[in-house]
Design a protein around this motif. Structure first.
Motif, PDB file in Angstrom:
ATOM      1  N   THR A   6      22.292  86.605 105.149  1.00  0.00           N
ATOM      2  CA  THR A   6      21.237  85.737 104.606  1.00  0.00           C
ATOM      3  C   THR A   6      21.053  84.501 105.482  1.00  0.00           C
ATOM      4  O   THR A   6      19.930  84.076 105.752  1.00  0.00           O
ATOM      5  CB  THR A   6      21.581  85.312 103.161  1.00  0.00           C
ATOM      6  OG1 THR A   6      21.800  86.491 102.381  1.00  0.00           O
ATOM      7  CG2 THR A   6      20.464  84.503 102.539  1.00  0.00           C
ATOM      8  N   ARG A   7      22.147  83.914 105.938  1.00  0.00           N
ATOM      9  CA  ARG A   7      22.081  82.726 106.810  1.00  0.00           C
ATOM     10  C   ARG A   7      21.376  83.058 108.130  1.00  0.00           C
ATOM     11  O   ARG A   7      20.582  82.264 108.639  1.00  0.00           O
ATOM     12  CB  ARG A   7      23.489  82.186 107.089  1.00  0.00           C
ATOM     13  CG  ARG A   7      24.157  81.564 105.865  1.00  0.00           C
ATOM     14  CD  ARG A   7      25.574  81.117 106.197  1.00  0.00           C
ATOM     15  NE  ARG A   7      25.556  79.969 107.099  1.00  0.00           N
ATOM     16  CZ  ARG A   7      26.499  79.693 107.997  1.00  0.00           C
ATOM     17  NH1 ARG A   7      27.535  80.487 108.132  1.00  0.00           N
ATOM     18  NH2 ARG A   7      26.408  78.626 108.753  1.00  0.00           N
ATOM     19  N   ASN A  67      19.523  96.516 106.486  1.00  0.00           N
ATOM     20  CA  ASN A  67      18.995  96.058 105.211  1.00  0.00           C
ATOM     21  C   ASN A  67      17.748  96.903 104.933  1.00  0.00           C
ATOM     22  O   ASN A  67      16.636  96.501 105.240  1.00  0.00           O
ATOM     23  CB  ASN A  67      18.641  94.569 105.306  1.00  0.00           C
ATOM     24  CG  ASN A  67      18.148  93.989 103.998  1.00  0.00           C
ATOM     25  OD1 ASN A  67      18.741  94.190 102.966  1.00  0.00           O
ATOM     26  ND2 ASN A  67      17.042  93.245 104.068  1.00  0.00           N
ATOM     27  N   ARG A 119      27.397  89.582 103.320  1.00  0.00           N
ATOM     28  CA  ARG A 119      26.058  89.423 102.734  1.00  0.00           C
ATOM     29  C   ARG A 119      25.552  87.986 102.901  1.00  0.00           C
ATOM     30  O   ARG A 119      24.401  87.756 103.267  1.00  0.00           O
ATOM     31  CB  ARG A 119      26.104  89.797 101.248  1.00  0.00           C
ATOM     32  CG  ARG A 119      24.745  89.903 100.570  1.00  0.00           C
ATOM     33  CD  ARG A 119      24.902  90.041  99.072  1.00  0.00           C
ATOM     34  NE  ARG A 119      25.695  91.188  98.689  1.00  0.00           N
ATOM     35  CZ  ARG A 119      25.198  92.421  98.561  1.00  0.00           C
ATOM     36  NH1 ARG A 119      23.915  92.648  98.792  1.00  0.00           N
ATOM     37  NH2 ARG A 119      25.978  93.415  98.195  1.00  0.00           N
ATOM     38  N   LYS A 120      26.437  87.018 102.658  1.00  0.00           N
ATOM     39  CA  LYS A 120      26.051  85.602 102.801  1.00  0.00           C
ATOM     40  C   LYS A 120      25.702  85.269 104.243  1.00  0.00           C
ATOM     41  O   LYS A 120      24.737  84.556 104.515  1.00  0.00           O
ATOM     42  CB  LYS A 120      27.192  84.704 102.312  1.00  0.00           C
ATOM     43  CG  LYS A 120      27.260  84.580 100.804  1.00  0.00           C
ATOM     44  CD  LYS A 120      28.407  83.691 100.364  1.00  0.00           C
ATOM     45  CE  LYS A 120      28.494  83.656  98.835  1.00  0.00           C
ATOM     46  NZ  LYS A 120      29.737  83.043  98.360  1.00  0.00           N
ATOM     47  N   SER A 158      13.091  85.245 105.589  1.00  0.00           N
ATOM     48  CA  SER A 158      14.031  85.611 104.533  1.00  0.00           C
ATOM     49  C   SER A 158      14.478  87.047 104.737  1.00  0.00           C
ATOM     50  O   SER A 158      13.930  87.792 105.552  1.00  0.00           O
ATOM     51  CB  SER A 158      13.383  85.467 103.155  1.00  0.00           C
ATOM     52  OG  SER A 158      12.555  86.576 102.874  1.00  0.00           O
ATOM     53  N   GLU A 159      15.472  87.461 103.936  1.00  0.00           N
ATOM     54  CA  GLU A 159      15.999  88.825 104.061  1.00  0.00           C
ATOM     55  C   GLU A 159      14.964  89.871 103.649  1.00  0.00           C
ATOM     56  O   GLU A 159      15.131  91.053 103.932  1.00  0.00           O
ATOM     57  CB  GLU A 159      17.269  88.988 103.226  1.00  0.00           C
ATOM     58  CG  GLU A 159      17.038  88.961 101.739  1.00  0.00           C
ATOM     59  CD  GLU A 159      18.266  89.416 100.954  1.00  0.00           C
ATOM     60  OE1 GLU A 159      18.932  90.378 101.363  1.00  0.00           O
ATOM     61  OE2 GLU A 159      18.553  88.788  99.921  1.00  0.00           O
ATOM     62  N   CYS A 164      19.142  85.471 108.560  1.00  0.00           N
ATOM     63  CA  CYS A 164      17.723  85.682 108.222  1.00  0.00           C
ATOM     64  C   CYS A 164      16.971  84.354 108.103  1.00  0.00           C
ATOM     65  O   CYS A 164      15.821  84.244 108.523  1.00  0.00           O
ATOM     66  CB  CYS A 164      17.586  86.453 106.912  1.00  0.00           C
ATOM     67  SG  CYS A 164      18.170  88.150 107.003  1.00  0.00           S
ATOM     68  N   LYS A 165      17.637  83.371 107.530  1.00  0.00           N
ATOM     69  CA  LYS A 165      17.006  82.057 107.333  1.00  0.00           C
ATOM     70  C   LYS A 165      17.096  81.177 108.585  1.00  0.00           C
ATOM     71  O   LYS A 165      16.662  80.024 108.561  1.00  0.00           O
ATOM     72  CB  LYS A 165      17.686  81.331 106.162  1.00  0.00           C
ATOM     73  CG  LYS A 165      17.415  81.962 104.807  1.00  0.00           C
ATOM     74  CD  LYS A 165      18.148  81.175 103.718  1.00  0.00           C
ATOM     75  CE  LYS A 165      17.822  81.720 102.348  1.00  0.00           C
ATOM     76  NZ  LYS A 165      18.614  81.049 101.295  1.00  0.00           N
TER      77      LYS A 165
END
Length: 307
Positions: A57-58, A130, A53-54, A84-85, A60-61
């Motif tokens: 997110t990385r 997602n 999950r982390k 962002s996600e 996505c950013k």
């Protein structure tokens, strides 16, 4: 091997779709034989899922940019949420991201995969999905389909998908829906369903769906993993909640599988669409379908033979 139609060649004995192993019970093997999928509860740890999950997110950013990864977004949300996600529906082809690729190498996953593929295992196709909140437009409804439609390699019985829920998946947030027993059928023609303004690139579906075949909603808890055959007809509904429905998956194949020529088959139009996308992304003039898959494929266990 040039035909996209698949005939099932039974193995000696009663099981066509699993290999002899010390892991699956006779009941589990028979369930997969009859239904084309097998759900294993609580297989992947919370700790691993949080790490995936982390990393998602990385990505996505744009804090990390793994080579070859394809990030699919809802562009209409970009002005509202930026990088962002909340705009990313799928991260595909993450085989060069070492953190996400750990999923494909988890011993607890591979020991099950080997029951279907044998000891020489390739990770062929990777995705972290997602599923965005989507009650109105149905943008991320995935129509019923067979995964083999996307794959130019055979035999189908030596390919299996591992799909792990990263949080509870149920009918409210668009869990997987399967039609048990349809793995025993042939590969059917796919295309874009006639939903006005509601089709996603490469989200192909069955052109003709048999509504009489019962559907089963696979309600899964975080860490539960389903293994399913590439001819099993499945899809997912819309996410009616305000949260996200994440899952991580990999299609594995025996490295002894072989590539086929999809010319003059139901898969030919997909080949053209994929080639156009890759040429555009990498500014190439031409690319072979086999080369695209060679790039995606990565050995996870044993020896790389054909794929």
């Amino acid at each position: 091997p040039t035909s996209a139609q698949v005939s099932v060649v039974p193995h000696s004995g009663r099981f066509c779709y699993t290999l002899d192993n010390d892991l699956l019970s006779t009941e589990q093997r028979q369930f997969y034989e009859d239904n084309g999928y097998l759900l294993i509860k609580n297989l992947v740890s919370d700790e691993d899922i949080e790490r995936f999950r982390k990393e998602f997110t990385r990505i996505c950013k744009r804090e990390v940019k793994p080579p070859g990864v394809m990030i699919m977004k809802d562009e209409s949300l970009k002005s509202q949420f930026g990088q962002s996600e909340k705009v990313v529906n799928k991260v595909q082809d993450f085989q060069e991201d070492e953190e996400l690729f750990r999923y494909c190498t988890l011993p607890e996953v591979l020991k099950y995969v080997e029951c279907f593929t044998g000891p020489n295992i390739m990770a062929m196709h990777t995705m972290l999905i997602n599923k965005l909140p989507d009650s109105d437009k149905q943008t991320f409804l995935h129509p019923m389909h067979q995964d083999l439609h996307y794959f130019p390699f055979r035999p189908a019985s030596r390919i299996v998908c591992a799909w792990t829920a990263m949080e509870r998946a149920d009918q409210n947030n668009g869990c997987l829906v399967v039609q048990p027993g349809t793995h025993k059928t042939t590969l059917k023609p796919h295309g874009y369903p006639e939903w006005e303004g509601k089709t996603n690139k490469l989200f192909h579906g069955l052109l003709e769906e048999d509504e009489k075949i019962p559907k089963v909603h696979l309600v899964m808890e975080k860490g539960d993993t389903v293994f399913f055959h590439p001819l099993l007809i499945h899809g997912s509904g819309i996410n009616r909640t305000s949260g996200f429905r994440k899952s991580i998956s990999c299609h594995f194949a025996s490295s002894e599988c072989h590539y086929i020529d999809v010319k003059n088959t139901t898969q030919e139009h997909l080949e053209k669409e994929l080639q156009e996308m890759v040429c555009k992304k990498y500014n190439a003039t031409s690319v072979e379908l086999k080369d695209i898959w060679n790039f995606r494929a990565r050995l996870v266990q044993g020896e790389r033979i054909n794929l």
